[in-house]
Enzyme design. Structure first.
Site, mmCIF file in Angstrom:
data_model
loop_
_atom_site.group_PDB
_atom_site.id
_atom_site.type_symbol
_atom_site.label_atom_id
_atom_site.label_comp_id
_atom_site.label_asym_id
_atom_site.label_seq_id
_atom_site.Cartn_x
_atom_site.Cartn_y
_atom_site.Cartn_z
ATOM 1 N N HIS A 40 0.795 -1.236 0.000
ATOM 2 C CA HIS A 40 0.000 0.000 0.000
ATOM 3 C C HIS A 40 0.825 1.283 0.000
ATOM 4 O O HIS A 40 0.579 2.196 0.794
ATOM 5 C CB HIS A 40 -0.978 0.001 1.177
ATOM 6 N N HIS B 142 -4.727 -9.089 2.267
ATOM 7 C CA HIS B 142 -6.036 -8.434 2.176
ATOM 8 C C HIS B 142 -6.611 -7.935 3.501
ATOM 9 O O HIS B 142 -7.434 -7.037 3.492
ATOM 10 C CB HIS B 142 -7.012 -9.407 1.494
ATOM 11 N N HIS C 100 -6.711 -3.738 -5.100
ATOM 12 C CA HIS C 100 -6.374 -2.336 -5.390
ATOM 13 C C HIS C 100 -5.651 -2.166 -6.722
ATOM 14 O O HIS C 100 -5.450 -1.023 -7.152
ATOM 15 C CB HIS C 100 -5.549 -1.736 -4.253
#
EC number: 3.1.3.16
Length: 306
Positions: A56, A238, A115
């Protein structure tokens, strides 16, 4: 294809958290697409390999991950998706991982997360970051087009099944997954969506996911899937977990999350999973890298945790 020297210089540049020029980013995505189009929906991976969860855009924590786990190509890596959004350095993070894939194609495996999607990245940060750093959306388009080619899952030595999210009521076997047409935007529903969005749950059977996509699946589902396909373990990412990894469903499933102090506020540890030569499993936990000066971000992303 550029020389290894060119790629090595680009990787050295990226390791300093410096984005590539737009044209080089486009070339890199073209090179990566030529590699990924040859890979499978269930990409075979040999051990030893180190399995990683969500990153991320937390670039300096990715560098810490390499410090703890070893640099490529000395260590083989399998990343289970979610390279972008949330963190401040999605551009540098995903560009570095793609550059490593192009340079060391047989030693780095990069899977698709939920994503790695046009729609999600327009809401949760990657799109806006590309606009901020390049002045246009071209680099966002190069990478989101590339995301369509990422493998959905991987299989370590025919025993450990790796993917971003979880199982699907439409997919009983690995051959079912191999038959999917993956080269598309992540659908809102269906088996490909489920692989990237589903979560294990304490309740048996299938359930409606509170995420609004994918399903929840119980221990009975995971055990049957592993038995049917001759697997010893499902490794997935996740979900943030406080210690960086979490066994569940009678050790049929493990969650690995590799973004420490997720969103720079959650206070969690991160972990990576080393699979040794003899399939021995070893978790390495790590804390966040020292905080860097935070870049100015003009648009805040929504708080809902995807």
């Amino acid at each position: 294809m550029p020389s290894h020297g060119d790629l090595d210089r680009q990787i050295e540049h990226l390791m300093e958290c410096k984005p590539l020029p737009e044209a080089r980013g486009q070339t890199l995505c073209d090179q990566a697409r030529a590699i990924l189009v040859e890979e499978w929906n269930v990409q075979p991976v040999k051990c030893p390999v180190t399995v990683c969860g969500d990153i991320h855009g937390q670039f300096y924590d990715l560098i810490e991950l390499f410090r703890i786990g070893g640099n490529a190509p000395d260590t083989n890596y399998l990343f289970m998706g979610d390279y972008v959004d949330r963190g401040y350095y999605s551009v540098e993070t995903v560009t570095l991982l793609v550059a490593l894939k192009v340079r060391y194609r047989d030693r780095i495996t990069i899977l698709r997360g939920n994503h790695e999607s046009r729609q999600i990245t327009q809401v949760y940060g990657f799109y806006d970051e590309c606009l901020r750093k390049y002045g246009n959306a071209n680099v966002w388009k190069y990478f989101t087009d590339l995301f369509d080619y990422l493998p959905l899952t991987a299989l370590i030595e025919s025993q450990i099944f790796c993917l971003h999210g979880g199982l699907s009521p439409s997919l009983d076997t690995l051959d079912n997954i191999r038959a999917l047409d993956r080269i598309q935007e992540v659908p809102h529903e269906g088996p490909m969506c489920d692989l990237l969005w589903s979560d294990p749950d304490d309740r048996c059977g299938w359930g409606i996911s509170p995420r609004g996509a994918g399903y929840t699946f119980g221990q009975d589902i995971a055990a049957q899937f592993n038995h049917t396909n001759g697997l010893t373990l499902i490794s997935r990412a996740h979900q943030l977990v406080m210690e960086g990894y979490n066994w569940c469903q009678e050790k049929n499933v493990v969650t690995v999350f590799s973004a420490p102090n997720y969103c720079y506020r959650c206070g969690i540890m991160a972990a990576i999973l080393e699979i040794g030569e003899n399939m021995a499993q070893n978790f390495l936990q790590f804390d966040p890298a020292p905080r860097q000066i935070e870049p100015d971000t003009t648009r805040k992303t929504p708080d809902y945790f995807l």
